[in-house]
Design an enzyme around this catalytic site. Structure first.
Site: not given
Ligand code: RFL
Ligand code: PHB
Length: 407
Positions: A76, A209, A302, A306, A394
């Site tokens: 994009h 957004y 989110p 980032k 971004y």
């Molecule tokens: P994770 O993905 O939480 O993975 C951590 C892992 O550790 C495991 N764990 C354990 N394993 C062994 N022993 C234990 N005691 C443990 N405790 C936990 C867990 O099961 C898990 O598998 O962290 P990590 O690897 O640092 O990754 C971070 C990302 O997942 C997170 O920052 C993003 O998903 C945030 N996020 C977004 N980030 C972006 O860059 N772009 C986005 O568009 C974006 N959208 C989002 C998001 C997060 C969202 N939610 C649900 C919080 C949208 C949403 C809705």
């Molecule tokens: C997503 O596609 O899940 C998404 C995209 C942009 C954001 C957060 C989540 O800022």
């Protein structure tokens, strides 16, 4: 699989941070063991991020986990704000020379797991780390850290030169750092996101957004036939309290344009979930032989997309520092890890907070805050220089967190 009891780098958590770190270390000839508490199915199905910065795309290319992304990901060039019915487009490619990639975190994780298992290196699912111990003291021959974990009903010990906590916000690794050795910063927001997946083609070619008097909404996508969308809702909202029709009605109301030129298509909703919004940073991201990376050390709301990208940036810096230590014996880069990572973390914290406060409407909306948010969006609409700054943040900044990535 034989249960490992000694490795160079013990990685707690098999999310994007832990899995990617294991691959970067393989490329440097450094052994690691990844311990993940959940099942493979669970880790591969968690709905999360969707936006990859250019630097994140580059790392997936470097480790050879980019074939499906290249074929199916959606590059994009820009995105749009719908500000009280007026559209403001941010043309990232024209303003900064770079865009982003839409490619779901679930798909990234699936490819990282498949590659690790194909290479035959240790990655244990259903292996819950109970405690990280003996992290005090110098690196190297003078001592080892110990990771205690439960696997197949038995408790095991894994000894390692270094432990990396990649176990997310609720993980155990951060708790191994004595309270007096860590400082935390936190902001909890008075709203959450209700997220949906729907079998509906995206209604807009780019992300939208939206800020509206009724609150924030975001239109994203997973593929040419799947829409991902979010609505600002009160904290503690029960996802089942929203009918699917009410969700579409609310998304339509918040994302509509005053001139009637935007129409939101609908389709069957296949998943609904609610996520609270939080900003959090733990400093420093290291204590002795324990390093923290990704959500274990910091959380962003989110709105700035980032979180995943920060996790990737952390492990990239850390893998380089570990490789430098192993090959030269110098700990200079490892000693700089926390400061280097935190520069980018705080930039992302600020950007995510800025996007969040500009686009949401708190339930107790203070009229002063409301006027500020409206004025902020007017600045975005009227100033190309300001749109350029938003676009740079971004699509991602260079690792020093200060300069935009080279074109
Ligand atoms: P994770 O993905 O939480 O993975 C951590 C892992 O550790 C495991 N764990 C354990 N394993 C062994 N022993 C234990 N005691 C443990 N405790 C936990 C867990 O099961 C898990 O598998 O962290 P990590 O690897 O640092 O990754 C971070 C990302 O997942 C997170 O920052 C993003 O998903 C945030 N996020 C977004 N980030 C972006 O860059 N772009 C986005 O568009 C974006 N959208 C989002 C998001 C997060 C969202 N939610 C649900 C919080 C949208 C949403 C809705
Ligand atoms: C997503 O596609 O899940 C998404 C995209 C942009 C954001 C957060 C989540 O800022």
């Amino acid at each position: 699989m034989t249960v490992p009891d000694r490795t160079a780098v013990a990685i707690v958590g098999g999310g994007p941070a832990g899995l990617l770190l294991s691959h970067l270390l393989v490329r440097q000839g450094i052994d690691s063991v990844v311990l993940e508490s959940r099942s493979r199915e669970r880790v591969e199905s968690r709905q999360r991020a969707g936006i990859l910065e250019h630097g994140t795309v580059d790392v997936l290319h470097e480790i050879g986990a980019d074939a499906r992304m290249n074929a199916q990901g959606m590059p994009h060039d820009g995105f749009a704000f719908h500000a009280h019915g007026e559209e403001i487009r941010v043309d990232m490619a024209a303003l900064t020379g770079r865009g982003v990639m839409i490619w779901a975190q679930t798909e990234v994780v699936r490819d990282l797991i498949a590659l690790r298992l194909e290479q035959g290196d240790p990655l244990l699912f259903d292996a819950e780390v109970l405690a990280v111990e003996k992290v005090d003291g110098p690196l190297g021959h003078d001592g080892e850290a110990v990771v205690r974990y439960a696997y197949e009903g038995v408790e095991h010990e894994l000894r390692a030169d270094v432990v990396v906590g990649c176990d997310g916000f609720h993980g155990v690794a951060r708790r191994a750092i004595p309270a007096e050795a860590v400082r935390t910063f936190e902001r909890v927001y008075p709203f959450s996101w209700l997220g949906i997946l729907a079998d509906a083609p995206p209604s807009s070619e780019e992300l939208v957004y939206a800020r509206h008097d009724r609150g924030f909404a975001l239109l994203s996508m997973r593929s040419p036939s799947i829409t991902r969308a979010y609505l600002q809702v009160p904290n503690d909202t029960d996802p089942s309290s929203w009918s699917h029709e009410a969700i579409w009605d609310e998304l339509t109301a918040r994302t509509g344009l005053a001139d009637g030129s935007f129409t939101l298509g609908r389709g069957p909703i296949t998943d609904v979930s609610v996520t609270p919004m939080r900003s959090f940073v733990a400093e420093p991201m290291r204590s002795g032989r324990l390093f923290l990376a990704g959500d274990a050390a910091h959380i962003v709301p989110p709105t700035g997309a980032k979180g995943l990208n920060l996790a990737v940036a952390d492990v990239r810096v850390l893998a380089g520092a570990l490789a430098s230590w192993r090959s030269t014996g110098s700990q200079e880069l490892l000693d700089a890890y926390s400061d280097t990572a935190l520069r980018r973390v705080w930039r992302a914290e600020h950007f995510s907070w800025t996007m969040t406060t500009m686009l949401h409407r708190p339930p107790d909306a203070d009229p002063f805050d409301d006027r500020l948010a409206r004025s902020h969006l007017q600045l975005v609409a009227s100033s190309e220089a300001y749109r350029t700054a938003i676009a740079e943040n971004y699509r991602g900044l260079d690792l020093d967190g200060l300069r935009p990535r080279e074109h």
